[in-house]
Design an enzyme around this catalytic site. Sequence first.
Site, PDB file in Angstrom:
ATOM      1  N   TYR A 434     -65.308 -17.151 -22.012  1.00  0.00           N
ATOM      2  CA  TYR A 434     -64.339 -17.442 -20.937  1.00  0.00           C
ATOM      3  C   TYR A 434     -63.552 -16.204 -20.517  1.00  0.00           C
ATOM      4  O   TYR A 434     -63.684 -15.149 -21.101  1.00  0.00           O
ATOM      5  CB  TYR A 434     -63.460 -18.648 -21.248  1.00  0.00           C
ATOM      6  CG  TYR A 434     -62.591 -18.665 -22.500  1.00  0.00           C
ATOM      7  CD1 TYR A 434     -62.199 -17.521 -23.167  1.00  0.00           C
ATOM      8  CD2 TYR A 434     -62.152 -19.899 -22.984  1.00  0.00           C
ATOM      9  CE1 TYR A 434     -61.379 -17.591 -24.286  1.00  0.00           C
ATOM     10  CE2 TYR A 434     -61.326 -19.969 -24.113  1.00  0.00           C
ATOM     11  CZ  TYR A 434     -60.951 -18.811 -24.748  1.00  0.00           C
ATOM     12  OH  TYR A 434     -60.146 -18.877 -25.839  1.00  0.00           O
ATOM     13  N   GLU A 435     -62.789 -16.367 -19.476  1.00  0.00           N
ATOM     14  CA  GLU A 435     -62.082 -15.239 -18.820  1.00  0.00           C
ATOM     15  C   GLU A 435     -63.074 -14.188 -18.333  1.00  0.00           C
ATOM     16  O   GLU A 435     -62.789 -12.996 -18.382  1.00  0.00           O
ATOM     17  CB  GLU A 435     -61.094 -14.569 -19.800  1.00  0.00           C
ATOM     18  CG  GLU A 435     -59.890 -15.382 -20.117  1.00  0.00           C
ATOM     19  CD  GLU A 435     -59.126 -15.802 -18.874  1.00  0.00           C
ATOM     20  OE1 GLU A 435     -58.569 -16.893 -18.898  1.00  0.00           O
ATOM     21  OE2 GLU A 435     -59.122 -15.059 -17.877  1.00  0.00           O
TER      22      GLU A 435
END
Length: 590
Positions: A434-435
């Site tokens: 994620y990110e």
Amino acid sequence: MPSYTAPVVDMQFVLHDVLNIAQSDIPGYDDLDRETTGAILEEAAKLAEGALAPVNATGDREGCRLENGVVRTPTGFAAAFEQIKAGGWNGLDLPEEFGGQNLPYVMNSATGEFFVSANMALNMYQGLTHGAISAILAHGSDAQKAQYLPKMVSLDWTGTMNLTEPHCGTDLGLIRTKAVPQDDGSYAITGQKIFISAGEHDMAENIIHLVLAKAHGGGAGTKGISMFIVPKFLVHEDGSLGARNGVSVGSIEDKMGIHGNATCVMNYDGATGYLVGELHKGMRAMFTMMNEARVGVGLQGYAQAAVAYENAAAYAKDRLQGRDVTGTKNPDGPADPLLVHPDIRRVLMDQKSFVEGARAFTMWGASLIDRAHRGQDPQADGLISLLTPVLKGFLTDKGFDMCVQAQQVYGGHGYIEEWGMSQFARDARIAMIYEGANGVQALDLVGRKLAQDGGKHVMAFFALIKDEVAGTDDPRLTDLREALKAASKDMQAAAMFFMETGMKNPNDALAGASDFMHLFGHVCLGLMWLRMARAAYAELDAGTSDVAFYEAKLDTARYYMVRQLPATALHLARIRSGGETVMALAEAEF
Ligand SMILES: Cc1cc2nc3c(=O)[nH]c(=O)nc-3n(C[C@H](O)[C@H](O)[C@H](O)COP(=O)(O)OP(=O)(O)OC[C@H]3O[C@@H](n4cnc5c(N)ncnc54)[C@H](O)[C@@H]3O)c2cc1C
């Protein structure tokens, strides 16, 4: 069950002996003397060890449950969250005006490591709120700040970030969530977001969703995106809660790790949203949140490795298996401890040298963020922008590897849930995704950051290494300096390769992006170890009473330089091989 003891002494070493924060000219740092940071870190350690870590395994085992539209968090999470709130930890580095304590960001990172090591899933409810606050602080109107921030800083309300949709995660230009202007100046938001961390839960009175959506007239792709505040409960001007908004949780995901954090499908059905910043400029606003979040995710990577290492080292001292080939170490026992075996030593030293190097790298990164924001220093801003994908990508890739290594020290017991080592590996895994998945971080680094502002920031990084190497003629540091010089040369050769070939054949550069991110990460950790070794010699020369601590730093520095840093040569060789072999196969052959 695993245990957790927060590394207060190590953190103090990084903050004071290595980064010299109390002597720094960054505004606010003069308050951070050793005694003050020690008191803050001790309090954070107490919370992490006494309240957060004890519910980490429970969170993993129980996970979150969706009951009649409400997400129930695991047993003990709400009580632990109350302690985070009561201690004012979310506001540590946030403006006093909104209830924060206005300390530098570096203290948020230092205490953050302890909280993430103790319980990553629980910490995310706070971390996402912090990110949402940063975006509103940077782009919200004064009225929005006054209306939302005090309750978010106190954690009475939490925050989320809503980017991902079923058909797009990386390529956000494809999002379909719509924003239609209403007569009262608000927008009606309609669409579905997936994988929303902390999207719904039972620990806060209200949840403030920051949502990316497209309003008419913005053009195609990311240009048409705007950012909106969509509260779960509408908020009256006086701050009191109003009607339930048209946003609801559709389901929660059954996933590999961070079970205690609710990953939600969020449905927006004409929900009332309020524009943050300028219309069609939402990506810029979201990036404010994402850059901070990326450094925070890098921290998650090494913080999981830190707690995994702590347990693996203790296990290796305790578990008796086999005999030391150079002579029995435990003649009264049936076997010697695992720690006598060079192969166990190797994996523990890999972990230790990574974790301590990563801690220094992250705190240095956090101090650059302070210098950029508090000190309004554009050079620091450029440097941290260059380093952000490295902090995120390298520390999470390696952090996961190190959690697996720690699991390996336990043999079969590492694979059994009762020992808790599997949870560290499972929890750490998401940080690579994620990110912005790590492959995309590498593309950002090579495709954008390297050449940003005419390559000025990478040149500044090379100059910094040169200065560091030239900054001492202490013969005890010669081997470390030479190792860093060689690694930095590999990095320069890789950057040159990209410059020469990238324009002619972009695939040549992109096929090496991930290797470059790792090469760069190693050079950063090499730099940190040279700085740590200098600091250790300085303390030993000054007659410290803790000789063993500083000598261990020197031994670990040497280990990193001879066993890890030479990886730069392999990465360079791969980069120089270009894209030909990577792209050779016809599609049908996959
Ligand atoms: C537990 C969990 C929590 C999450 N929390 C949130 C949250 O709070 N808010 C939110 O908005 N999202 C959240 N996400 C979503 C997450 O950010 C996305 O999953 C991630 O950005 C990747 O998007 P994707 O899954 O659509 O993969 P894709 O975009 O389909 O990518 C798949 C793979 O292809 C690679 N790739 C994609 N494009 C390129 C390219 N141009 N060149 C080379 N490689 C490429 C990627 O690196 C990746 O490895 C969460 C996800 C999970 C699993």
